[in-house]
Design an enzyme around this catalytic site. Structure first.
Site, PDB file in Angstrom:
ATOM      1  N   ASP A 198     -19.633  21.455 -46.675  1.00 24.35           N
ATOM      2  CA  ASP A 198     -18.956  22.679 -47.099  1.00 24.35           C
ATOM      3  C   ASP A 198     -18.711  23.514 -45.856  1.00 24.35           C
ATOM      4  O   ASP A 198     -19.657  23.930 -45.175  1.00 24.35           O
ATOM      5  CB  ASP A 198     -19.818  23.443 -48.105  1.00 24.35           C
ATOM      6  CG  ASP A 198     -19.029  24.489 -48.878  1.00 24.35           C
ATOM      7  OD1 ASP A 198     -17.860  24.718 -48.522  1.00 24.35           O
ATOM      8  OD2 ASP A 198     -19.581  25.059 -49.829  1.00 24.35           O
ATOM      9  N   ASP A 253     -11.958  22.632 -48.210  1.00 26.64           N
ATOM     10  CA  ASP A 253     -13.096  22.821 -47.314  1.00 26.64           C
ATOM     11  C   ASP A 253     -14.381  22.187 -47.815  1.00 26.64           C
ATOM     12  O   ASP A 253     -15.462  22.508 -47.310  1.00 26.64           O
ATOM     13  CB  ASP A 253     -13.333  24.321 -47.100  1.00 26.64           C
ATOM     14  CG  ASP A 253     -13.694  25.045 -48.394  1.00 26.64           C
ATOM     15  OD1 ASP A 253     -13.332  24.542 -49.473  1.00 26.64           O
ATOM     16  OD2 ASP A 253     -14.334  26.109 -48.329  1.00 26.64           O
ATOM     17  N   GLU A 254     -14.290  21.253 -48.752  1.00 27.36           N
ATOM     18  CA  GLU A 254     -15.506  20.732 -49.377  1.00 27.36           C
ATOM     19  C   GLU A 254     -15.294  19.282 -49.793  1.00 27.36           C
ATOM     20  O   GLU A 254     -14.241  18.923 -50.303  1.00 27.36           O
ATOM     21  CB  GLU A 254     -15.835  21.591 -50.601  1.00 27.36           C
ATOM     22  CG  GLU A 254     -17.128  21.289 -51.285  1.00 27.36           C
ATOM     23  CD  GLU A 254     -17.351  22.206 -52.479  1.00 27.36           C
ATOM     24  OE1 GLU A 254     -18.420  22.067 -53.102  1.00 27.36           O
ATOM     25  OE2 GLU A 254     -16.476  23.038 -52.808  1.00 27.36           O
TER      26      GLU A 254
END
Length: 468
Positions: A11, A105-106
């Site tokens: 993350d 973003d993960e």
């Protein structure tokens, strides 16, 4: 559950805000808030410096401004975020063929499938190496969690924030989970959490002590059984490399309620065009067109129409959305509109009637130039955009009226910079680049200055390391 912590959850830390700080030396170490800047805008991401003021994602932007009036408030730059996300996902792909992106973003990574790790020491070494590579390539930091299941890996990455790594050893799950709140578990939202609280269950240990039968009685068989298994540390979900796209949609919230029916229809047409662009970019077509309308009183209406076959024709989508709009009462005012396409497939059955209609349209009105966005009457000259600017950037530029705060610009004399703010016919620009050693100088120009134009985002790192 695996016997080794070979599932990794990555993350990125405060991704949008961190990217803006990396791009703008003058904002490093200062509170930065990214989101919609209108009266009805909400926070998308807040930097860790801004979070100290109590600002968090999904908070109304007006409330954020009251909490931290001196923070930098910027419009999202999705072109930049996508570029950085692609760099991160490429690094993850080097570790394993099984990478499951959850957002820009993960992502989850199955390290065992790629031969990157087989036990705790090798998993930790791989995670630390990944974090170093991400910083070297993007200039940003990410937090990593390692565990024997996806649920625990995600919990571990949350504990690792910011800029850390946490590894949960298999066999320690119940001891770790016990004191955590029930909201930690996937699928336990505010409503379920409140229901469990009223039953006297505040922690995960309370759930395991209550037992599966009691949880089934409280929340139903499927949810109760799943809840008990997760509370006991069991999660057998695999990392799935390809997640099927189920829908494509776009929506806009307006600063002032729309009352003019013609204006509402114009906005629906514009949203339909944007939706089709995203549909084509994803390589899909779809059968069902969905229209979403949120009215002045916050009531939300949704209507849909299923076509004879899948399409990615903008005329078909636009006309279907228009028909759906005709079935709704918007006389009280509209605060949000959305257009989506569901029932996706990777092929298109062309609508011959729509094609014929499109070909029959008179070509009396010239198409706007690809590098220009028409603004509202009386608002000034058209806004210059770089070739290849994405639909999100164009939509933001129109919404924010000319010079979106935080977006990149280039001046013929002073070079690259970014918009600090604009208004009353003036735009303020700070001239600096991601690699600038010190904060740049600030200058103010007329909004119609011919030497000033929006530009594409600059790389956050001047020379990324060579691929191995």
């Amino acid at each position: 559950m695996r016997s080794a912590p070979t599932i990794l959850h990555l993350d990125m830390d405060a991704f949008f805000a961190a990217a803006e700080q990396a791009a703008k030396p003058s904002l490093r170490g200062k509170p930065v808030v990214v989101g919609g800047l209108g009266p009805r805008g909400v926070v998308s991401t807040a930097s860790y410096e801004a979070r100290r003021f109590g600002i968090h994602s999904a908070m109304p932007m007006a409330q954020a401004r009251r909490l931290a009036p001196n923070a930098a408030y910027l419009v999202p730059r999705f072109a930049l975020y996508r570029t950085v996300s692609e760099q991160v996902m490429e690094l993850l792909g080097r570790l394993s063929p099984l990478v499951e992106p959850l957002s820009l973003d993960e992502a989850f990574v199955d390290l065992e499938a790629g031969g990157s790790a087989s036990d705790s020491p090798s998993a930790r070494a791989t995670g630390e190496r990944l974090r170093r590579d991400i910083r070297a390539v993007t200039g940003l930091t990410g937090s990593a969690g390692l565990a024997g299941s996806k649920m625990l890996a995600k919990i571990a990455s949350e504990q690792a924030k910011p800029d850390g790594l946490v590894l949960i050893e298999p066999g320690t799950e119940r001891e770790l989970l016990g004191p955590m709140t029930v909201r930690t578990l996937p699928g336990v939202g505010p409503a379920t959490g409140e229901h469990l609280r009223r039953a006297g269950m505040l922690t995960i240990a309370d759930l395991t002590e209550a037992g599966e039968d009691e949880l089934v009685r409280l929340v139903g068989k499927a949810h109760g059984t799943s809840l008990y298994r997760m509370a006991s540390g069991h999660d057998d979900r695999p990392v799935v490399a390809e997640r099927e796209t189920k829908s494509v949609s776009v929506e806009d919230t307006f600063d002032v309620d729309l009352h003019d029916r013609v204006r509402v229809r114009t906005e629906v047409d514009r949203l339909a065009e944007r939706c089709v662009r995203r549909l084509r970019e994803s390589g899909h077509s779809g059968r069902t067109i969905v229209l979403k309308v949120r009215r002045y009183d916050f009531s939300t209406l949704t209507r849909s129409e299923t076509l004879r076959g899948p399409t990615d024709d903008p005329v078909v989508v636009r006309e279907a959305a228009g028909r759906l709009l005709e079935s709704l009462d918007t006389t009280g005012g509209v605060r949000l509109l959305g257009v989506g396409v569901t029932g996706l497939t990777d092929y298109t059955q062309e609508d011959l009637f729509a094609q014929a209609a499109a070909e029959a349209e008179p070509a009396t009105e010239a198409e706007p130039d690809a590098g220009t966005v028409a603004d509202e009457p009386g608002s000034g000259p058209p806004l210059s955009l770089p070739p290849g600017a994405d639909a999100d950037a164009i939509a933001v530029a129109v919404t924010e009226r000319h010079w979106p705060a935080g977006h990149d610009v280039r001046h013929a004399e002073f070079g690259a910079g970014w918009v600090q703010g604009s208004g009353v016919g003036r735009v303020t620009v700070r001239f600096e680049e991601p690699t600038s050693a010190v904060p740049g100088r600030v200058r103010t120009f007329r909004t119609d200055d011919p030497d000033l134009a929006l530009s594409e985002p600059l790389p956050l790192v001047a020379h990324p390391p060579e691929k191995p």
